[in-house]
Design a protein around this motif. Structure first.
Motif: not given
Length: 300
Positions: A41-49, A69-72, A130-131
């Motif tokens: 959620y935090a990463v998506e918020e940052a990316r959307d910003a 956050f890596d390939t599986s 910072v998030l």
């Protein structure tokens, strides 16, 4: 001209003791709200910003965050072979681009200020965000996006703030306010976790910050404050005379997922918003509410 906010720090080195035993072998940031980890959620918020570089300050036992956050490869191949294209797309949407992500270790849990300081060389001489994943914000416009809009107007340091009950000021960093238009408050000082009788206001910082690189100079002192930890609030406070400091009353709802009550509330709130779960969740809540009501009547 104000420098753009391109980098974000995610302090994820905490031990998560309030959620033991669940966090004995799993990072607290990987606890799911419905079906998505808090850190996502935090990463998506940052990316959307508009954040372009994502810096994780980790600790021992946090490799699950890196893996997330890596390939599986095996999982992706299995989903593709079974024709589960929707799940495959969902998996890939959480990934960050190569070169966007950096990880650094916080060897000792010495506080939020210390965690941010550990990322100083990755941030360099530019403003950054910072998030804190513990603070989950439900908002139509991402909280960080709202903050960047304010930053583009006023510059300096900008934090997300909310009013708290007077008797809870000892839990937060509190602003000493000089001007307040109901949305943006200008501060002349900050106090970390003051007792209610000495708190300068009830306007508290939540886990969203936009900071100028001068804060690293203050963190270099490695001075300990409240809780015998290196406090980010103390470092920010020492830059106020040279750098403007504003708090934004953001539009949205904040859930304190560092507490069990807040975490459970977030799961309910986010489930109710889902088209695939909302009706079922409302029915579950009604069923248990009726059960509690019947139990209460029997007791009385």
């Amino acid at each position: 001209m104000k420098k753009p906010i391109r980098k974000a720090i995610f302090p994820v080195g905490g031990l998560g003791t309030r959620f033991l035993p669940a966090t004995k072998a799993m990072p607290k940031e990987m606890l799911p709200v419905v079906d998505k980890p808090l850190i996502q959620y935090a990463v998506e918020e940052a990316r959307d910003a508009g954040i372009e570089e994502f810096i994780f300050v980790t600790g021992r036992g946090k490799t699950a965050i890196e893996d997330h956050f890596d390939t599986s490869l095996e999982l992706e191949q299995t989903l593709e072979a079974r024709g589960k294209d929707d799940l495959l797309a969902l998996m890939r949407s959480s990934m960050l681009q190569p070169g966007q992500v950096a990880y650094t270790r916080q060897q000792d849990p010495l506080g939020l200020g210390h965690a941010v300081w550990c990322a100083r060389r990755l941030v360099g001489d530019e403003p950054f965000a910072v998030l804190l994943a513990d603070d989950l914000v439900m908002a139509e416009e991402p909280c960080l996006s709202q903050m960047i809009e304010v930053y583009n107007e006023v510059g300096g340091n900008v934090v997300a703030v909310m009013d708290v009950p007077k008797d809870q000021t000892h839990r937060y960093g509190i602003l000493d306010v000089v001007m307040d238009d109901g949305k943006i408050a200008k501060a002349k000082g900050l106090v970390e976790k003051p007792k209610p009788v000495v708190a300068p206001s009830t306007l508290s910082i939540i886990g969203r910050y936009i900071l100028q690189p001068e804060v690293f100079r203050e963190l270099d002192r490695q001075e300990k404050g409240a809780g015998d930890e290196i406090q980010l609030t103390d470092a920010m406070s020492r830059t106020i005379e040279e750098i403007p400091f504003h708090g934004l009353r953001f539009d949205g709802t904040r859930f304190d997922c560092g507490s069990k009550e807040g975490f459970l509330e977030a799961n309910v709130a986010f489930a109710l918003q889902r088209l695939d779960l909302g009706a079922d969740m409302a029915e579950i809540i009604e069923r248990y509410a009726n059960l509690i009501s019947r139990q209460s009547r029997r007791i009385s």
